[in-house]
Design a protein around this motif. Structure first.
Motif, PDB file in Angstrom:
ATOM      1  N   ALA A   9      13.863  17.274  25.620  1.00 53.07           N
ATOM      2  CA  ALA A   9      13.745  17.680  24.217  1.00 53.07           C
ATOM      3  C   ALA A   9      14.796  18.723  23.870  1.00 53.07           C
ATOM      4  CB  ALA A   9      12.352  18.251  23.961  1.00 53.07           C
ATOM      5  N   ARG A  10      15.381  18.583  22.707  1.00 54.71           N
ATOM      6  CA  ARG A  10      16.399  19.530  22.256  1.00 54.71           C
ATOM      7  C   ARG A  10      15.710  20.804  21.775  1.00 54.71           C
ATOM      8  NH1 ARG A  10      21.625  19.005  21.249  1.00 54.71           N
ATOM      9  NH2 ARG A  10      22.608  20.276  19.674  1.00 54.71           N
ATOM     10  N   GLN A  11      16.235  21.939  22.181  1.00 51.62           N
ATOM     11  CA  GLN A  11      15.674  23.214  21.773  1.00 51.62           C
ATOM     12  C   GLN A  11      16.704  23.994  20.974  1.00 51.62           C
ATOM     13  OE1 GLN A  11      14.550  25.029  25.462  1.00 51.62           O
ATOM     14  NE2 GLN A  11      12.605  23.980  25.518  1.00 51.62           N
ATOM     15  N   GLN A  12      16.243  24.651  19.939  1.00 54.13           N
ATOM     16  CA  GLN A  12      17.128  25.464  19.113  1.00 54.13           C
ATOM     17  C   GLN A  12      17.259  26.853  19.724  1.00 54.13           C
ATOM     18  OE1 GLN A  12      18.831  24.455  16.413  1.00 54.13           O
ATOM     19  NE2 GLN A  12      17.996  22.414  16.710  1.00 54.13           N
ATOM     20  N   TRP A  13      18.475  27.376  19.744  1.00 51.84           N
ATOM     21  CA  TRP A  13      18.709  28.730  20.239  1.00 51.84           C
ATOM     22  C   TRP A  13      18.928  29.621  19.024  1.00 51.84           C
ATOM     23  CZ3 TRP A  13      18.416  31.706  24.384  1.00 51.84           C
ATOM     24  CH2 TRP A  13      19.073  32.924  24.375  1.00 51.84           C
ATOM     25  N   ASN A  14      18.013  30.562  18.808  1.00 49.20           N
ATOM     26  CA  ASN A  14      18.146  31.454  17.661  1.00 49.20           C
ATOM     27  C   ASN A  14      18.610  32.841  18.077  1.00 49.20           C
ATOM     28  OD1 ASN A  14      15.873  32.563  18.797  1.00 49.20           O
ATOM     29  ND2 ASN A  14      14.481  31.954  17.184  1.00 49.20           N
ATOM     30  N   GLY A  15      18.877  33.021  19.375  1.00 46.34           N
ATOM     31  CA  GLY A  15      19.371  34.302  19.862  1.00 46.34           C
ATOM     32  C   GLY A  15      18.312  35.372  20.005  1.00 46.34           C
ATOM     33  N   LYS A  16      17.064  35.041  19.671  1.00 50.48           N
ATOM     34  CA  LYS A  16      15.992  36.035  19.719  1.00 50.48           C
ATOM     35  C   LYS A  16      15.065  35.844  20.917  1.00 50.48           C
ATOM     36  CE  LYS A  16      15.970  36.594  14.730  1.00 50.48           C
ATOM     37  NZ  LYS A  16      15.200  36.467  13.493  1.00 50.48           N
ATOM     38  N   ARG A  17      15.336  34.853  21.738  1.00 53.54           N
ATOM     39  CA  ARG A  17      14.476  34.601  22.889  1.00 53.54           C
ATOM     40  C   ARG A  17      14.700  35.640  23.981  1.00 53.54           C
ATOM     41  NH1 ARG A  17      15.252  28.242  22.823  1.00 53.54           N
ATOM     42  NH2 ARG A  17      13.487  27.762  21.522  1.00 53.54           N
ATOM     43  N   ILE A  19      15.261  36.672  27.638  1.00 53.71           N
ATOM     44  CA  ILE A  19      15.833  36.009  28.802  1.00 53.71           C
ATOM     45  C   ILE A  19      15.817  36.955  29.998  1.00 53.71           C
ATOM     46  CG2 ILE A  19      17.294  34.442  27.482  1.00 53.71           C
ATOM     47  CD1 ILE A  19      19.648  36.287  28.097  1.00 53.71           C
ATOM     48  N   TYR A  20      15.798  36.360  31.193  1.00 55.43           N
ATOM     49  CA  TYR A  20      15.863  37.125  32.431  1.00 55.43           C
ATOM     50  C   TYR A  20      17.306  37.511  32.724  1.00 55.43           C
ATOM     51  CZ  TYR A  20      11.138  35.554  33.747  1.00 55.43           C
ATOM     52  OH  TYR A  20       9.787  35.320  33.811  1.00 55.43           O
ATOM     53  N   ARG A  22      20.436  37.807  35.441  1.00 56.78           N
ATOM     54  CA  ARG A  22      20.898  36.753  36.352  1.00 56.78           C
ATOM     55  C   ARG A  22      20.151  36.690  37.687  1.00 56.78           C
ATOM     56  NH1 ARG A  22      27.416  36.388  35.551  1.00 56.78           N
ATOM     57  NH2 ARG A  22      27.340  36.004  33.324  1.00 56.78           N
ATOM     58  N   PRO A  23      19.973  37.814  38.409  1.00 57.58           N
ATOM     59  CA  PRO A  23      19.254  37.720  39.693  1.00 57.58           C
ATOM     60  C   PRO A  23      17.806  37.250  39.523  1.00 57.58           C
ATOM     61  CG  PRO A  23      20.450  39.799  39.549  1.00 57.58           C
ATOM     62  CD  PRO A  23      20.528  39.157  38.205  1.00 57.58           C
ATOM     63  N   ARG A  24      17.126  37.754  38.499  1.00 59.84           N
ATOM     64  CA  ARG A  24      15.728  37.365  38.248  1.00 59.84           C
ATOM     65  C   ARG A  24      15.650  35.880  37.863  1.00 59.84           C
ATOM     66  NH1 ARG A  24      10.468  39.003  39.080  1.00 59.84           N
ATOM     67  NH2 ARG A  24       9.176  38.267  37.395  1.00 59.84           N
ATOM     68  N   ALA A  25      16.572  35.427  37.013  1.00 59.27           N
ATOM     69  CA  ALA A  25      16.594  34.025  36.597  1.00 59.27           C
ATOM     70  C   ALA A  25      16.778  33.115  37.804  1.00 59.27           C
ATOM     71  CB  ALA A  25      17.703  33.797  35.585  1.00 59.27           C
ATOM     72  N   LEU A  26      17.632  33.495  38.730  1.00 59.44           N
ATOM     73  CA  LEU A  26      17.844  32.690  39.928  1.00 59.44           C
ATOM     74  C   LEU A  26      16.574  32.609  40.770  1.00 59.44           C
ATOM     75  CD1 LEU A  26      19.875  31.094  41.587  1.00 59.44           C
ATOM     76  CD2 LEU A  26      20.509  33.209  42.725  1.00 59.44           C
ATOM     77  N   LEU A  27      15.871  33.711  40.892  1.00 56.90           N
ATOM     78  CA  LEU A  27      14.622  33.719  41.662  1.00 56.90           C
ATOM     79  C   LEU A  27      13.524  32.906  40.981  1.00 56.90           C
ATOM     80  CD1 LEU A  27      14.439  37.446  42.799  1.00 56.90           C
ATOM     81  CD2 LEU A  27      14.812  35.449  44.247  1.00 56.90           C
ATOM     82  N   THR A  30      14.604  29.767  36.120  1.00 55.91           N
ATOM     83  CA  THR A  30      14.852  29.569  34.692  1.00 55.91           C
ATOM     84  C   THR A  30      15.404  30.841  34.091  1.00 55.91           C
ATOM     85  OG1 THR A  30      13.903  28.900  32.566  1.00 55.91           O
ATOM     86  CG2 THR A  30      12.496  30.201  34.003  1.00 55.91           C
ATOM     87  N   LEU A  31      16.193  30.689  33.059  1.00 57.83           N
ATOM     88  CA  LEU A  31      16.754  31.830  32.337  1.00 57.83           C
ATOM     89  C   LEU A  31      15.765  32.350  31.292  1.00 57.83           C
ATOM     90  CD1 LEU A  31      19.283  33.572  31.742  1.00 57.83           C
ATOM     91  CD2 LEU A  31      19.987  31.809  30.148  1.00 57.83           C
ATOM     92  N   PHE A  32      14.957  31.434  30.746  1.00 64.87           N
ATOM     93  CA  PHE A  32      14.083  31.768  29.631  1.00 64.87           C
ATOM     94  C   PHE A  32      12.684  32.146  30.084  1.00 64.87           C
ATOM     95  CE2 PHE A  32      17.253  28.722  28.179  1.00 64.87           C
ATOM     96  CZ  PHE A  32      17.855  29.469  27.178  1.00 64.87           C
TER      97      PHE A  32
END
Length: 48
Positions: A9-17, A19-20, A22-27, A30-32
């Motif tokens: 599914a396509r998701q819209q990026w509004n810049g307000k989400r 995010i983790y 970089r190290p946390r996202a890798l663990l 996901t970035l979100f």
């Protein structure tokens, strides 16, 4: 041979989400933050 085409599914990026970093996202895998849904082994199909 049968070929399957995945659907994402396509998701819209509004810049307000949120995010983790970089190290946390890798663990977490996901970035979100909102997509961080760890597998708990519960739910899904049940045999009757």
């Amino acid at each position: 041979m049968s070929l399957a085409m995945p659907y994402v599914a396509r998701q819209q990026w509004n810049g307000k989400r949120e995010i983790y970093n970089r190290p946390r996202a890798l663990l977490r895998g996901t970035l979100f933050v909102e997509l961080d849904m760890p597998f708990t082994g519960k739910g899904g199909c049940q045999d009757e």
